[in-house]
Design an enzyme around this catalytic site. Structure first.
Site, PDB file in Angstrom:
ATOM      1  CG  ASP A 198      -1.902  -1.155   1.171  1.00 39.50           C
ATOM      2  OD1 ASP A 198      -2.714  -1.187   0.238  1.00 39.50           O
ATOM      3  OD2 ASP A 198      -1.841  -2.033   2.049  1.00 39.50           O
ATOM      4  CG  ASP A 228       1.750   0.994  -9.058  1.00 41.34           C
ATOM      5  OD1 ASP A 228       1.824   1.218  -7.834  1.00 41.34           O
ATOM      6  OD2 ASP A 228       0.660   0.791  -9.640  1.00 41.34           O
ATOM      7  CG  PHE A 255      -2.197  -3.229  -6.722  1.00 39.76           C
ATOM      8  CD1 PHE A 255      -3.347  -2.762  -6.114  1.00 39.76           C
ATOM      9  CD2 PHE A 255      -1.093  -2.402  -6.794  1.00 39.76           C
ATOM     10  CE1 PHE A 255      -3.393  -1.481  -5.592  1.00 39.76           C
ATOM     11  CE2 PHE A 255      -1.134  -1.122  -6.281  1.00 39.76           C
ATOM     12  CZ  PHE A 255      -2.286  -0.662  -5.680  1.00 39.76           C
TER      13      PHE A 255
HETATM   14  C1  LIG Z   1      -1.929  -2.788  -2.644  1.00 36.24           C
HETATM   15  S1  LIG Z   1      -2.273  -4.410  -2.154  1.00 36.24           S
HETATM   16  C2  LIG Z   1      -1.236  -5.376  -3.238  1.00 36.24           C
HETATM   17  C3  LIG Z   1      -1.648  -6.811  -3.293  1.00 36.24           C
HETATM   18  C4  LIG Z   1      -0.788  -7.722  -4.170  1.00 36.24           C
HETATM   19  N1  LIG Z   1       0.572  -7.814  -3.694  1.00 36.24           N
HETATM   20  C5  LIG Z   1      -0.828  -7.275  -5.610  1.00 36.24           C
HETATM   21  O1  LIG Z   1       0.188  -6.776  -6.096  1.00 36.24           O
HETATM   22  O2  LIG Z   1      -1.888  -7.425  -6.258  1.00 36.24           O
HETATM   23  C6  LIG Z   1      -1.391  -4.520  -0.592  1.00 36.24           C
HETATM   24  C7  LIG Z   1      -1.811  -5.711   0.266  1.00 36.24           C
HETATM   25  O3  LIG Z   1      -0.976  -5.753   1.424  1.00 36.24           O
HETATM   26  C8  LIG Z   1      -1.771  -6.122   2.536  1.00 36.24           C
HETATM   27  N2  LIG Z   1      -1.069  -5.625   3.740  1.00 36.24           N
HETATM   28  C9  LIG Z   1      -0.755  -4.348   4.027  1.00 36.24           C
HETATM   29  N3  LIG Z   1      -0.079  -4.264   5.189  1.00 36.24           N
HETATM   30  C10 LIG Z   1       0.030  -5.548   5.654  1.00 36.24           C
HETATM   31  C11 LIG Z   1       0.620  -6.116   6.817  1.00 36.24           C
HETATM   32  N4  LIG Z   1       1.231  -5.353   7.734  1.00 36.24           N
HETATM   33  N5  LIG Z   1       0.530  -7.450   7.000  1.00 36.24           N
HETATM   34  C12 LIG Z   1      -0.089  -8.228   6.070  1.00 36.24           C
HETATM   35  N6  LIG Z   1      -0.656  -7.741   4.942  1.00 36.24           N
HETATM   36  C13 LIG Z   1      -0.594  -6.416   4.726  1.00 36.24           C
HETATM   37  C14 LIG Z   1      -3.121  -5.457   2.279  1.00 36.24           C
HETATM   38  O4  LIG Z   1      -4.175  -6.089   2.974  1.00 36.24           O
HETATM   39  C15 LIG Z   1      -3.250  -5.642   0.756  1.00 36.24           C
HETATM   40  O5  LIG Z   1      -3.912  -6.846   0.419  1.00 36.24           O
END
Ligand SMILES: C[S@@+](CC[C@H](N)C(=O)[O-])C[C@H]1O[C@@H](n2cnc3c(N)ncnc32)[C@H](O)[C@@H]1O
Length: 222
Positions: free
Chosen positions: A128, A164, A203
């Site tokens: 994120d 990105d 994503f």
């Molecule tokens: C922007 S999405 C990207 C998902 C995937 N990697 C993609 O590229 O399609 C970021 C993901 O990281 C997870 N996430 C963020 N912080 C996290 C944490 N501290 N522990 C586990 N998951 C986390 C969020 O729930 C989300 O599903």
């Protein structure tokens, strides 16, 4: 007690019946409860390279990598239940025996549940970005987090990140270049060309459609 700063917001998000069913019926097979220190060889029932994906989203990348490398063990962590349900269905459909799933904050798991030097590779794809300046403190990649990774990745192991979001990419580069435990795999430093081993994530595909660039970062744990 002050609450720790989390890198995610728990979205209630719509969960499909199939995803909920997968959580109800498949978690006991592929899910890993994080109530104690994990013994990864016992978890997978064998000695093999251990690859850990943080924030797998829907898990498609994890499944692709696990299919491509049945000789390695893969486990991923996320907090988003619909995505976890989706991944459980994909693991079952592909009959994979080398994938396990965690539902927890990766920071807690790295800190309290993974033994030192237990990981061969860590992947962090499209974390994120928390684009607003006042939210930058919520970004996962900070020097404390990199120190935590340095303690869990084996010497000779690998850390692969992609984003990105240019401003986040530059921040990640700065944090990693300042970490003596990691050495950039690109001669002369900087960003890496996209390794062919990294599957396109959902994503990322959305970002590419919107015209975003992608920055990969590849580091070796010394
Ligand atoms: C922007 S999405 C990207 C998902 C995937 N990697 C993609 O590229 O399609 C970021 C993901 O990281 C997870 N996430 C963020 N912080 C996290 C944490 N501290 N522990 C586990 N998951 C986390 C969020 O729930 C989300 O599903």
């Amino acid at each position: 007690m002050t609450q720790p700063i989390r890198s995610f917001v728990r979205r209630s998000g719509r969960i499909t019946k199939a995803q909920q069913h997968a959580l109800d019926t498949l978690w006991s097979i592929y899910g890993v409860d994080t109530d104690q220190m994990l013994d990864l060889d016992t978890l997978f029932g064998r000695k093999a390279e251990k690859h850990f994906e943080i924030g797998f989203g829907r898990g498609d990348t994890l499944v692709t990598m696990a299919k491509t490398h049945p000789e390695h063990d893969y486990f991923g962590i996320d907090v988003h239940r619909p995505g976890i349900g989706h991944l459980l269905m994909e693991i079952k459909a592909a009959q994979l025996t080398n994938v396990r799933v965690l539902c927890a904050d990766a920071v807690d798991v790295l800190q309290y549940h993974l033994p030192p030097q237990s990981l061969d590779t860590v992947y962090l794809f499209f974390p994120d970005p928390w684009p607003k300046k006042r939210h930058h403190k919520r970004r996962l990649v900070q020097s404390d987090f990199v120190q935590l990774l340095a303690g869990r990745i084996k010497s000779g192991g690998c850390l692969h990140l992609a984003t990105d979001w240019q401003n986040y990419a530059e921040h990640i580069l700065q944090v990693l270049e300042a970490a003596p435990e990691f050495v950039n795999c690109v001669t002369g430093g900087g960003f890496s060309p996209r390794p062919s081993t990294r599957p396109l994530t959902k994503f990322e595909q959305r970002g590419l459609r919107l015209g975003h660039d992608v920055w990969d970062l590849l580091y070796l744990r010394q």
